[in-house]
Design a protein around this motif. Structure first.
Motif, PDB file in Angstrom:
ATOM      1  N   GLU A 274       0.853  -1.181   0.000  1.00  0.00           N
ATOM      2  CA  GLU A 274       0.000   0.000   0.000  1.00  0.00           C
ATOM      3  C   GLU A 274       0.892   1.236   0.000  1.00  0.00           C
ATOM      4  OE1 GLU A 274      -3.317   0.370   0.001  1.00  0.00           O
ATOM      5  OE2 GLU A 274      -4.023  -1.693   0.328  1.00  0.00           O
ATOM      6  N   VAL A 275       0.697   2.087  -0.978  1.00  0.00           N
ATOM      7  CA  VAL A 275       1.411   3.361  -1.053  1.00  0.00           C
ATOM      8  C   VAL A 275       0.372   4.458  -0.896  1.00  0.00           C
ATOM      9  CG1 VAL A 275       2.718   4.903  -2.557  1.00  0.00           C
ATOM     10  CG2 VAL A 275       3.238   2.454  -2.527  1.00  0.00           C
ATOM     11  N   SER A 276       0.620   5.370   0.028  1.00  0.00           N
ATOM     12  CA  SER A 276      -0.377   6.403   0.311  1.00  0.00           C
ATOM     13  C   SER A 276       0.277   7.774   0.397  1.00  0.00           C
ATOM     14  CB  SER A 276      -1.097   6.086   1.627  1.00  0.00           C
ATOM     15  OG  SER A 276      -2.056   7.076   1.942  1.00  0.00           O
ATOM     16  N   GLY A 277      -0.177   8.687  -0.466  1.00  0.00           N
ATOM     17  CA  GLY A 277       0.256  10.079  -0.413  1.00  0.00           C
ATOM     18  C   GLY A 277       1.746  10.279  -0.572  1.00  0.00           C
ATOM     19  N   LEU A 278       2.392   9.458  -1.404  1.00  0.00           N
ATOM     20  CA  LEU A 278       3.849   9.492  -1.503  1.00  0.00           C
ATOM     21  C   LEU A 278       4.303  10.680  -2.347  1.00  0.00           C
ATOM     22  CD1 LEU A 278       5.844   7.514  -0.212  1.00  0.00           C
ATOM     23  CD2 LEU A 278       6.132   6.451  -2.445  1.00  0.00           C
ATOM     24  N   THR A 279       5.182  11.474  -1.760  1.00  0.00           N
ATOM     25  CA  THR A 279       5.756  12.637  -2.444  1.00  0.00           C
ATOM     26  C   THR A 279       7.269  12.566  -2.330  1.00  0.00           C
ATOM     27  OG1 THR A 279       3.825  14.041  -2.026  1.00  0.00           O
ATOM     28  CG2 THR A 279       5.923  15.158  -2.482  1.00  0.00           C
ATOM     29  N   THR A 280       7.964  12.692  -3.461  1.00  0.00           N
ATOM     30  CA  THR A 280       9.419  12.606  -3.502  1.00  0.00           C
ATOM     31  C   THR A 280       9.960  13.735  -4.378  1.00  0.00           C
ATOM     32  OG1 THR A 280       9.317  10.197  -3.282  1.00  0.00           O
ATOM     33  CG2 THR A 280      11.393  11.118  -4.054  1.00  0.00           C
ATOM     34  N   ALA A 281      11.082  14.302  -3.971  1.00  0.00           N
ATOM     35  CA  ALA A 281      11.659  15.420  -4.720  1.00  0.00           C
ATOM     36  C   ALA A 281      13.160  15.240  -4.872  1.00  0.00           C
ATOM     37  CB  ALA A 281      11.365  16.747  -4.027  1.00  0.00           C
ATOM     38  N   TYR A 282      13.683  15.806  -5.960  1.00  0.00           N
ATOM     39  CA  TYR A 282      15.120  15.924  -6.175  1.00  0.00           C
ATOM     40  C   TYR A 282      15.466  17.388  -5.955  1.00  0.00           C
ATOM     41  CZ  TYR A 282      14.510  11.428  -8.562  1.00  0.00           C
ATOM     42  OH  TYR A 282      14.199  10.129  -8.869  1.00  0.00           O
TER      43      TYR A 282
END
Length: 233
Positions: free
Chosen positions: A3-11
């Motif tokens: 389950e992936v929920s609300g995943l935010t990733t940045a460089y």
């Protein structure tokens, strides 16, 4: 299972993934499709612990594994076949496979090697060959076999057909079908959207770091406007 929920990733200041939600059930084949730069690889790498998310959660079989190191996730049952394969070119085929099995008890690795030899006859014929001498298709099969040596509960693959000749693309998708028949759980990023939707139980469409659609392969193929706008042939 996943389950992936609300995943935010940045460089740095560039936000590559925005509030992504995704679910993978046990025994499912799930596709991740979308144009180049959509955030598909970022999503896989974040799930696998190679990138730290700014927010959101990753849950594997009920356990919160958000941000855990890749080696811990591998032991927990999550294996990644990375983009561009990244095999050890100076090691033989067998040695590459043995590296993949380091988290498995030593007494069980022989049976796993036998299983890989049966699943990948082209590798069995080159058991003692340095991996750097393999063709692109052979190297891709080795990368998948190396990941399977860890006995993952969830196998993630990033662009497994990228750069392969059409006949070898067929080999990759036949392998996906074989793994499905074995009851394995797969999450696959694939640039060949048409083929992926033919084999996937469900798929997610990403664009500009966001999940913009999800559904069965048949549902997404039937939505011509969506397919043309976000995926392409």
């Amino acid at each position: 299972m996943l389950e992936v929920s609300g995943l935010t990733t940045a460089y740095g200041e560039i936000q590559a993934l925005r509030d992504a939600d995704l679910r993978v059930g046990s025994g499912e084949v799930i596709g991740l499709i979308g144009p180049n730069g959509a955030g598909k690889t970022t999503l896989l790498n974040t799930i696998a612990g190679l990138l730290a998310p700014r927010s959101g959660t990753v849950t594997l079989e009920g356990d919160d594994v958000t941000g855990r190191p890749p080696e811990d996730l591998l032991r927990a049952g999550l294996a990644l076949v990375p983009e561009h394969r990244r095999i050890f070119t100076d090691l033989t085929v067998e040695e590459n496979l043995r590296v993949g099995g380091v988290t498995v008890p030593a007494g069980e690795r022989g049976a796993l090697l036998d299983e890989m030899a049966e699943l990948f006859p082209v590798l069995r014929a080159k058991w003692t060959t340095a991996a750097g001498y393999l063709s692109g298709g052979e190297a891709q099969q080795l990368a998948i076999g190396r990941a399977l040596m860890a006995r993952p509960r969830l196998l993630m693959m990033d662009e497994p057909s990228l750069g392969l000749a059409p006949i070898l693309v067929d080999v990759v998708f036949e392998l996906v079908e074989t793994l499905r028949a074995q009851g394995r759980t797969l999450l696959v990023v694939e640039q060949n959207a048409t083929r992926m939707l033919e084999v996937a139980d469900r798929a997610y469409v990403l664009r500009s770091g966001e999940v913009v659609a999800e559904g069965t392969g048949a549902e997404l193929r039937a939505d011509e406007r969506l397919f043309d706008m976000f995926v392409g042939n």
